[in-house]
Scaffold this active site. Structure first.
Site, PDB file in Angstrom:
ATOM      1  CG  HIS A   1       3.286   3.868   8.665  1.00 43.24           C
ATOM      2  ND1 HIS A   1       3.431   4.691   7.571  1.00 43.24           N
ATOM      3  CD2 HIS A   1       2.880   2.659   8.167  1.00 43.24           C
ATOM      4  CE1 HIS A   1       3.136   4.006   6.470  1.00 43.24           C
ATOM      5  NE2 HIS A   1       2.808   2.785   6.806  1.00 43.24           N
TER       6      HIS A   1
ATOM      7  NE  ARG B   1      -1.692  -2.179   2.772  1.00 43.82           N
ATOM      8  CZ  ARG B   1      -1.780  -3.437   2.363  1.00 43.82           C
ATOM      9  NH1 ARG B   1      -2.795  -3.816   1.661  1.00 43.82           N
ATOM     10  NH2 ARG B   1      -0.837  -4.313   2.659  1.00 43.82           N
ATOM     11  CB  THR B   2       3.366   2.597   2.341  1.00 43.78           C
ATOM     12  OG1 THR B   2       2.595   2.108   3.430  1.00 43.78           O
ATOM     13  CG2 THR B   2       3.904   3.970   2.678  1.00 43.78           C
TER      14      THR B   2
ATOM     15  CE  LYS C   1      26.732  -2.539  -5.285  1.00 47.45           C
ATOM     16  NZ  LYS C   1      26.992  -1.446  -6.236  1.00 47.45           N
TER      17      LYS C   1
ATOM     18  NE  ARG D   1       6.975   0.683   5.028  1.00 44.30           N
ATOM     19  CZ  ARG D   1       5.758   0.150   4.958  1.00 44.30           C
ATOM     20  NH1 ARG D   1       5.612  -1.126   4.646  1.00 44.30           N
ATOM     21  NH2 ARG D   1       4.693   0.871   5.200  1.00 44.30           N
TER      22      ARG D   1
END
Ligand code: CP
Length: 306
Positions: free
Chosen positions: A129, A51-52, A80, A101
């Protein structure tokens, strides 16, 4: 540079403006279709999302802008060993705004102090959030017409559920909000949220393990998933994962105008038999998420140009 890391980075007035803009986008989408022409959103997702990430991307496309990014850490140079700070400096050379995120609490903040473009926290570990909170606030406004005088039950994994922490924080600025915290003992709301948010703001709250006895008082029931990815061992997750399963018979004592919310994804905690109940709002939340993110992207890009 204005970023959004915590919901309290926005004033109540700014949240109201974002909600007004989102409602106007819903009513007049064409008016906004060129607002971000020539602008690029970078979606930096070091953790899974449906969703986000996709609502951010849909939001930018619907504003006439374009999108770049990655959906897993392994496909970026983080694999890396590149730091979040260097990633943010690098993306600042290519894009106009970042949605990030990350599994580590504070990573989007680190990005924001190193980037030269706005950074939006799209979820950091078990912490915050804020754009889900904006989504939830838009949904509450559209469903209930108000933020004051509400009794809200939060049910499930209140320990790791970052959407719960952010929404309780946001609600602390409104009047006469009563919070009912429904969870197993092991998944109670963290004490820092109780002390720093609920108690500091004199918010009325109770803790219980019993969803059905809490149900009759609720204006909103905010269900949450048990957050498997934050558990230290699988045994505990398996023991707790089905602590609450909302099924039609459990709504017997509920108000006729209850709003059932869930940030999604769900696993077992809401039966699909609830989906057709007019009180179910969780797929409306999904759609609202795109509109409020459109409003937020426009706001942060406008401020960045000043
Ligand atoms: N609500 C939410 O954050 O969903 P995703 O994990 O799918 O982005």
């Amino acid at each position: 540079m204005r970023s959004l890391i915590d919901i309290l980075d926005l004033t109540v007035e700014e949240i109201n403006e974002l909600i007004d803009t989102a409602n106007d986008i819903i009513a007049n989408p064409k008016k906004y279709s060129e607002k971000c022409r020539g602008k690029k959103l970078a979606t930096l997702f070091f953790e899974p999302s449906t969703r986000t990430r996709l609502s951010f991307e849909a939001a930018m496309y619907e504003l006439g802008g374009s999108v770049m990014g990655f959906s897993e850490a392994q496909s970026s140079s983080a694999a890396k060993g590149e730091s979040v700070a260097d990633t943010a400096k690098t993306i600042s050379c290519y894009a106009d705004i970042i949605a990030m995120r990350h599994p580590k609490e504070g990573a989007p903040y680190v990005a924001s102090i190193n980037a030269t473009i706005p950074v939006i926290n799209a979820g950091d570990g078990g912490h915050n959030h804020p754009t889900q909170t904006l989504t939830d606030l838009l949904t509450i406004k559209r469903e209930k017409g108000r933020f004051d005088n509400l009794t809200i039950g939060f049910c499930g994994d209140l320990k790791f559920g970052r959407t719960v922490h952010s929404l309780i924080t946001a609600l602390s600025r409104y009047n006469n909000i009563k919070v009912v915290l429904i969870s197993p003992a092991e998944l109670r709301l963290p004490s820092y949220v109780k002390k720093d948010v609920l108690e500091k703001n004199n918010m009325e709250y109770v803790e219980t393990t019993d969803l059905e006895s809490a149900m009759p008082d609720l204006d909103i029931l905010y269900m949450t998933r048990v957050q498997r990815e934050r558990f230290f061992n699988e045994e505990d997750y398996l023991r707790l994962k089905d602590s609450y399963i909302l099924e039609p018979q459990k709504l017997k004592g509920a108000k006729a105008d209850l709003s059932i919310m869930h940030p999604l994804p769900r696993v077992n905690e809401i039966s699909v038999a609830i989906d057709d109940d007019p009180r179910a709002c969780y797929f409306k939340q999904v759609l609202n998420g795109k509109f409020i993110r459109m409003a937020l992207i426009m706001k942060l890009l406008e401020e960045a140009q000043k």
